[in-house]
Scaffold this motif. Structure first.
Motif, short mmCIF file in Angstrom:
data_model
loop_
_atom_site.label_atom_id
_atom_site.label_comp_id
_atom_site.label_asym_id
_atom_site.label_seq_id
_atom_site.Cartn_x
_atom_site.Cartn_y
_atom_site.Cartn_z
N PHE A 30 0.83 -1.21 0.00
CA PHE A 30 0.00 0.00 0.00
C PHE A 30 0.86 1.25 0.00
O PHE A 30 0.57 2.21 -0.70
CB PHE A 30 -0.95 0.01 1.21
N TYR A 31 1.94 1.24 0.79
CA TYR A 31 2.79 2.41 0.91
C TYR A 31 3.60 2.66 -0.36
O TYR A 31 3.73 3.81 -0.80
CB TYR A 31 3.72 2.27 2.12
N LEU A 32 4.15 1.61 -0.96
CA LEU A 32 5.05 1.78 -2.11
C LEU A 32 4.35 1.65 -3.47
O LEU A 32 4.86 2.16 -4.46
CB LEU A 32 6.20 0.76 -2.03
N VAL A 33 3.20 0.98 -3.54
CA VAL A 33 2.57 0.73 -4.84
C VAL A 33 1.18 1.37 -4.92
O VAL A 33 0.92 2.22 -5.79
CB VAL A 33 2.49 -0.79 -5.11
N HIS A 34 0.28 0.97 -4.04
CA HIS A 34 -1.12 1.38 -4.17
C HIS A 34 -1.31 2.89 -4.05
O HIS A 34 -1.92 3.52 -4.92
CB HIS A 34 -1.98 0.64 -3.13
N TYR A 35 -0.85 3.51 -2.97
CA TYR A 35 -1.04 4.94 -2.77
C TYR A 35 -0.37 5.79 -3.85
O TYR A 35 -1.00 6.72 -4.37
CB TYR A 35 -0.59 5.37 -1.38
N PRO A 36 0.87 5.52 -4.24
CA PRO A 36 1.46 6.32 -5.32
C PRO A 36 0.70 6.19 -6.64
O PRO A 36 0.52 7.18 -7.36
CB PRO A 36 2.89 5.78 -5.46
N ILE A 37 0.23 4.98 -6.95
CA ILE A 37 -0.50 4.79 -8.20
C ILE A 37 -1.84 5.52 -8.14
O ILE A 37 -2.24 6.20 -9.09
CB ILE A 37 -0.68 3.29 -8.51
N THR A 38 -2.53 5.40 -7.01
CA THR A 38 -3.82 6.10 -6.85
C THR A 38 -3.63 7.61 -6.94
O THR A 38 -4.41 8.30 -7.60
CB THR A 38 -4.45 5.72 -5.50
N GLN A 39 -2.60 8.11 -6.29
CA GLN A 39 -2.33 9.54 -6.33
C GLN A 39 -2.01 9.99 -7.75
O GLN A 39 -2.49 11.02 -8.21
CB GLN A 39 -1.17 9.87 -5.39
N ARG A 40 -1.21 9.21 -8.46
CA ARG A 40 -0.86 9.57 -9.84
C ARG A 40 -2.09 9.51 -10.74
O ARG A 40 -2.26 10.36 -11.62
CB ARG A 40 0.24 8.63 -10.36
N LEU A 41 -2.97 8.52 -10.53
CA LEU A 41 -4.21 8.45 -11.32
C LEU A 41 -5.09 9.68 -11.07
O LEU A 41 -5.70 10.22 -12.01
CB LEU A 41 -4.97 7.16 -11.00
N ASP A 42 -5.16 10.14 -9.82
CA ASP A 42 -5.91 11.35 -9.51
C ASP A 42 -5.31 12.57 -10.21
O ASP A 42 -6.03 13.42 -10.75
CB ASP A 42 -5.96 11.59 -8.00
#
Length: 186
Positions: A30-42
């Motif tokens: 979540f810290y290294l993959v999910h949150y950065p990807i979600t933030q970048r998608l936003d």
């Protein structure tokens, strides 16, 4: 201390350590993959919205440009004597000089309404006129000169009648209103 390192773990301890490792791996995911990807998608969604907005603005400008170009093409296609311009406000002295030439040789009467400035910063100057022309052709020539000044204008009303005799051969009394338009500097 070496006994502690050589000690074997119980089944329960192994399960707890496995659970701890799984929680750490999920946390790292979540810290290294999910949150950065979600933030970048936003961020990409916001950038897409911005680009779509800019595209809408560009399309609107293109449409306005094409409409203005079409209007200019129509004006360019007009005979030169029909093309008018809108002078800057206050154009009264120039108009007065033109009226002196246009109505020369006639018995004229001019009155000016108050200048109105509309929402588009255009001044509307209405002039009420009356004059006596020697005949119908002379009256037509005066009216052609009045509406053909090269300034944007609108002949609102017009009436004429014979001063004596008949309309075709005698003197004519002509009355009317004409509105001249002037642009007001913003």
């Amino acid at each position: 201390m070496s006994d502690f390192m050589n000690r074997s773990f119980s089944r329960r301890e192994k399960l707890l350590m496995l659970l701890l490792v799984i929680i750490l791996l999920v946390g790292l995911y979540f810290y290294l993959v999910h949150y950065p990807i979600t933030q970048r998608l936003d961020e990409i969604e916001l950038e897409t919205d911005d680009v779509l907005f800019q595209q809408d603005v560009a399309n609107t400008r293109l449409q306005m440009y094409n409409e203005m170009k079409d209007e200019l093409d129509i004006v360019d296609a007009m005979p030169e004597d029909q093309v008018t311009m809108m002078p800057e406000y206050d154009n009264i002295q120039t108009l007065m000089n033109m009226f002196n030439v246009i109505f020369a040789g006639t018995q004229q009467s001019l009155s000016f309404d108050n200048v109105r400035i509309n929402d588009n910063n255009v001044a509307e100057r209405t002039v009420r006129f009356s004059f006596t022309a020697r005949d119908y052709d002379h009256a037509r020539q005066v009216l052609a000169n009045l509406t053909g000044t090269g300034y944007r204008c609108l002949l609102d009303s017009l009436s004429f009648g014979a001063s004596g005799g008949n309309v075709e051969t005698g003197e004519l009394r002509v009355t009317g209103n004409i509105t001249f338009y002037e642009k007001v500097p913003a």
